[in-house]
Design a protein around this motif. Sequence first.
Motif, short mmCIF file in Angstrom:
data_model
loop_
_atom_site.label_atom_id
_atom_site.label_comp_id
_atom_site.label_asym_id
_atom_site.label_seq_id
_atom_site.Cartn_x
_atom_site.Cartn_y
_atom_site.Cartn_z
N ASP A 1 101.79 -33.30 -0.01
CA ASP A 1 100.51 -33.97 0.18
C ASP A 1 100.52 -34.67 1.55
O ASP A 1 101.42 -35.47 1.83
N PRO A 2 99.55 -34.38 2.42
CA PRO A 2 99.57 -34.99 3.76
C PRO A 2 99.58 -36.52 3.73
O PRO A 2 100.28 -37.16 4.54
N GLU A 3 98.82 -37.11 2.82
CA GLU A 3 98.76 -38.57 2.77
C GLU A 3 100.11 -39.15 2.34
O GLU A 3 100.55 -40.18 2.86
N THR A 4 100.78 -38.50 1.40
CA THR A 4 102.10 -38.96 0.96
C THR A 4 103.09 -38.92 2.11
O THR A 4 103.88 -39.86 2.31
N LEU A 5 103.05 -37.85 2.90
CA LEU A 5 103.95 -37.75 4.05
C LEU A 5 103.68 -38.88 5.04
O LEU A 5 104.61 -39.54 5.53
N ALA A 6 102.40 -39.10 5.34
CA ALA A 6 102.05 -40.12 6.34
C ALA A 6 102.51 -41.50 5.88
O ALA A 6 103.07 -42.27 6.67
N GLU B 1 104.75 -26.01 9.91
CA GLU B 1 104.85 -25.12 8.74
C GLU B 1 105.02 -25.92 7.44
O GLU B 1 105.78 -25.50 6.54
N ILE B 2 104.28 -27.02 7.33
CA ILE B 2 104.33 -27.82 6.10
C ILE B 2 103.25 -27.30 5.15
O ILE B 2 102.06 -27.33 5.48
N PRO B 3 103.61 -26.81 3.96
CA PRO B 3 102.59 -26.34 3.02
C PRO B 3 101.72 -27.50 2.54
O PRO B 3 102.23 -28.53 2.12
N ASN B 4 100.42 -27.31 2.64
CA ASN B 4 99.44 -28.38 2.37
C ASN B 4 99.06 -28.38 0.90
O ASN B 4 98.35 -27.47 0.43
N ALA B 5 99.50 -29.40 0.16
CA ALA B 5 99.24 -29.46 -1.28
C ALA B 5 97.76 -29.55 -1.60
O ALA B 5 97.35 -29.25 -2.73
N ARG B 6 96.92 -29.94 -0.63
CA ARG B 6 95.50 -30.03 -0.90
C ARG B 6 94.86 -28.65 -1.08
O ARG B 6 93.89 -28.51 -1.82
#
Length: 257
Positions: free
Chosen positions: A141-146, A104-109
């Motif tokens: 942002d998925p990339e920031t999390l990764a 349930e992570i909101p995707n900033a993209r």
Amino acid sequence: MSRLRATVARRWRCGQPGFLGGSIADLSALVPVIAAVDIRLRRSPFHNEMSRHRYDAVLRKAGGPTTVTDVSDCPSLVWGADVHDLSELAGRATATRSPVRIVEIPNARITGEVRALRALGEGDAAGAAVALTEPDPAAVDPETLARRVESVLDVALTLAHDRPGHFEAVLVPRRPVRPALTGTYRHPAQAPARPGPLAEIPAAAHQAGRFADRLHGWLHERLGDRAKSVEIVVLDALPLGPDGVPAPRAADRTTAP
């Protein structure tokens, strides 16, 4: 598989993209050599069409030399309830000893597009325009999390099939040999796959349509108004008879409703 690879390579060289129809999860049920299918978010620091709406499919071949770890049933933590921000996630990452899924992570993209679509459904065009330009402060942002956790963990990002505008992150402890994962994407419950075409080439369909239009025009020049009653059907291939020879008469049975 060799024929599939050759077809994809040929179409790629010709600049003709192919699209898989239905759910790509069906491949594991329809192609015996494929043991597992995963869908991953594309790693990218940019927000564009390629990172928002294109995904990577990871296929695992049956009997391969790599050990595959199934993470479909690993424990889950809910973003916003169990984990509240990237700093807290980074702290938990150092203590992780087994795979864990953040859901349930909101995707900033794509949160802007999801909010805009919802506004349009309510007839609010102005609100939709605002949603596309105003960032969602709660989105990640998925990339920031990764990048925040991948120094100590392996990270697999995937979409959430039941939560539009959200994604999931599977965190796996780092090993000397990076594990091959399956079950990263949790496929929705669905009816058993039915045999049929698995892919299509849109360019081929467009070419067939243009050919039919040109042929109809050619017939109209020669037959006049009589050509209006002519229906043109483009077949993938001519039907073959029992002896392997093309049997045009069988086309009537092929195209009948």
